[in-house]
Write a protein that holds these residues in place. Sequence first.
Motif, PDB file in Angstrom:
ATOM      1  N   UNK A 138      -5.107  -0.783  34.760  1.00 37.95           N
ATOM      2  CA  UNK A 138      -5.671  -1.886  33.984  1.00 37.95           C
ATOM      3  C   UNK A 138      -6.071  -3.016  34.914  1.00 37.95           C
ATOM      4  N   UNK A 139      -6.031  -4.223  34.472  1.00 40.37           N
ATOM      5  CA  UNK A 139      -6.668  -5.317  35.198  1.00 40.37           C
ATOM      6  C   UNK A 139      -5.749  -6.023  36.194  1.00 40.37           C
ATOM      7  N   UNK A 140      -4.562  -6.385  35.757  1.00 40.95           N
ATOM      8  CA  UNK A 140      -3.675  -7.133  36.656  1.00 40.95           C
ATOM      9  C   UNK A 140      -2.416  -6.332  36.982  1.00 40.95           C
ATOM     10  N   UNK A 163      -3.913  -8.242  30.692  1.00 37.01           N
ATOM     11  CA  UNK A 163      -3.929  -9.688  30.536  1.00 37.01           C
ATOM     12  C   UNK A 163      -2.989 -10.367  31.515  1.00 37.01           C
ATOM     13  N   UNK A 164      -3.502 -11.355  32.213  1.00 37.87           N
ATOM     14  CA  UNK A 164      -2.710 -12.019  33.243  1.00 37.87           C
ATOM     15  C   UNK A 164      -1.467 -12.690  32.679  1.00 37.87           C
ATOM     16  N   UNK A 165      -1.615 -13.335  31.562  1.00 35.63           N
ATOM     17  CA  UNK A 165      -0.491 -14.109  31.028  1.00 35.63           C
ATOM     18  C   UNK A 165       0.670 -13.210  30.631  1.00 35.63           C
ATOM     19  N   UNK A 166       0.349 -12.096  29.991  1.00 36.30           N
ATOM     20  CA  UNK A 166       1.406 -11.145  29.667  1.00 36.30           C
ATOM     21  C   UNK A 166       2.057 -10.615  30.939  1.00 36.30           C
ATOM     22  N   UNK A 167       1.237 -10.412  31.940  1.00 35.22           N
ATOM     23  CA  UNK A 167       1.736  -9.896  33.206  1.00 35.22           C
ATOM     24  C   UNK A 167       2.801 -10.807  33.802  1.00 35.22           C
ATOM     25  N   UNK A 168       2.524 -12.102  33.809  1.00 35.31           N
ATOM     26  CA  UNK A 168       3.472 -13.059  34.385  1.00 35.31           C
ATOM     27  C   UNK A 168       4.802 -13.004  33.647  1.00 35.31           C
ATOM     28  N   UNK A 169       4.729 -12.878  32.341  1.00 30.21           N
ATOM     29  CA  UNK A 169       5.959 -12.799  31.545  1.00 30.21           C
ATOM     30  C   UNK A 169       6.737 -11.531  31.907  1.00 30.21           C
ATOM     31  N   UNK A 170       6.028 -10.448  32.044  1.00 26.86           N
ATOM     32  CA  UNK A 170       6.685  -9.179  32.366  1.00 26.86           C
ATOM     33  C   UNK A 170       7.383  -9.252  33.725  1.00 26.86           C
ATOM     34  N   UNK A 171       6.760  -9.951  34.649  1.00 28.73           N
ATOM     35  CA  UNK A 171       7.367 -10.048  35.970  1.00 28.73           C
ATOM     36  C   UNK A 171       8.733 -10.736  35.918  1.00 28.73           C
ATOM     37  N   UNK A 172       8.828 -11.764  35.100  1.00 23.29           N
ATOM     38  CA  UNK A 172      10.120 -12.452  34.967  1.00 23.29           C
ATOM     39  C   UNK A 172      11.149 -11.525  34.321  1.00 23.29           C
ATOM     40  N   UNK A 173      10.717 -10.806  33.299  1.00 18.03           N
ATOM     41  CA  UNK A 173      11.624  -9.865  32.638  1.00 18.03           C
ATOM     42  C   UNK A 173      12.227  -8.888  33.634  1.00 18.03           C
ATOM     43  N   UNK A 174      11.360  -8.330  34.446  1.00 19.05           N
ATOM     44  CA  UNK A 174      11.804  -7.300  35.389  1.00 19.05           C
ATOM     45  C   UNK A 174      12.854  -7.868  36.351  1.00 19.05           C
TER      46      UNK A 174
END
Lengths: 262, 262
Positions: free
Chosen positions: B219-221, B189-200
């Motif tokens: 997976x997808x993104x 999921x793209x939205x979860x991905x964006x959140x994870x990027x900030x976390x990292x």
Amino acid sequence: MSGYLSEERHQIILETLEARGSVTVNEMVERFGVSEMTIRRDLDALERRGLLRRVHGGAVLDRGRSYEPPFVARSVENLAAKQQIARAAVALIENGDSIILDVGTTTLEIARQLVDKQNLTVITPCLQIATLLAENPNIRLILTGGIVRPTELSMVGHLAERALRDFYVDKLFLGAAGVDLEAGLTEYNLEDTLVKQVMIKNAKRVILVADSSKFGRIAFTAIAPINVINTLITDHSLDPDWVKRLEKLDIEVILCGATPNE
Amino acid sequence: MSGYLSEERHQIILETLEARGSVTVNEMVERFGVSEMTIRRDLDALERRGLLRRVHGGAVLDRGRSYEPPFVARSVENLAAKQQIARAAVALIENGDSIILDVGTTTLEIARQLVDKQNLTVITPCLQIATLLAENPNIRLILTGGIVRPTELSMVGHLAERALRDFYVDKLFLGAAGVDLEAGLTEYNLEDTLVKQVMIKNAKRVILVADSSKFGRIAFTAIAPINVINTLITDHSLDPDWVKRLEKLDIEVILCGATPNE
DNA sequence: GTTTGATTATGATAGTATTTTATAGAATTA
DNA sequence: TAATTCTATAAAATACTATCATAATCAAAC
């Protein structure tokens, strides 16, 4: 008389529920040979302890379906009044609305009664409300974020306030610990107060939900003067004097419960 | 009089649907001994709650829009492995740490095992983790806020991302749907991905928790290249080849479960 | 011992709400 | 087209709430 102590009835009602998943008022009337009122009171008492859920005609076990939050069901004072206030509040919500649900037991009841609404956007700083609404596909749920206060399960602080500043909503359903003409709306906790102030600023219509016990009470910190309220929903035991004075301030007052004789 | 509470009818209708995929109005009229109107109203009510889809003559199950099985279903798969990974993860947490717990079933297990830690600050975008930790007085709990994704109970969007940007944490416990040397970490999921990027970005140490089934999966993104990880915790069934290659990238690998003989 | 008052549990009742049924006309299916 | 299913509405049946009256229980106080 029937020969059953209320404790025994409670026990047996719970066992029946456990075995079959539901009970009806009539069943239990027959079973115990008591009046409907008594059974209703039994069921209400058990509901207040979080052991079952009342439905029209009886009660059902309140498990399964969605995962259950591990909160200990705290016994709720004035549950009946709060449920009625909630019902009146829900009646003000239209499909498509965006609303804020403040922290509180009354607003939690509102959340419970939101099942049938369509296309709602709900913003809340309350973890309990969030858990309740999370799996409802008809509701777009937004959490403010913030530091979670352990007792209230409300989110407070800079994050919560900033998040709320981002949204303008149609209706705010606000709670308060105290409502007084002079002191205005008050709360026990400063951090919650700050969050409430932002909510009020960004709502087109401010709807205070507060049972009559809150009136005349002054808590610790001032949220806002009383005239920020557009609509007040409370129970009918509110002193008619209060109603007059509030209406003089251009506040719409909705009383619910037994209609006072006129 | 049918003797069924409407709640019971709803329950049974859903169970029948679950078992057979569809129900007709007439079937249910017979089953409960009530009028057609009543069944229609039942079906309408359930449809409004998103639990089925009305069709002429009855109703059908309404499923199959999401890639992944819903959170609740998934949480049981590989439970043993996840618990062991969680235990190893908790061993890395020191009293006084500030950590982020990402969304996921493994991180949920970590949260479950956090009872004994002292003076922890936990930031999470996961509603379920929040509910679990909310009443623990030893933990300062911060929610990111954001839009709640109904299936995952994760918070996403602008609010979540902005909130995470505010905090630098000692350790991030990250989940991912896919781990691949070429594709890096990936998510559905793209939205979860964006959140994870900030976390990292905002974590001093990135700890990936992923059972071995995730390896080689894309997976997808794309979240990030694999070398953003400092530490990986997984189960011992991970191919030793993988371990070598990961360690060559300077990633600490912690294998848990039945210890391979040495 | 019994009187008094407070407290609690129950029942009766009336007005209100909710749920269900019946029915008739519109829409859909075959 | 005929048969079935649907929607809307009003009427009936059922359940609920609030309130008051009554009874039972208990604990001083007399």
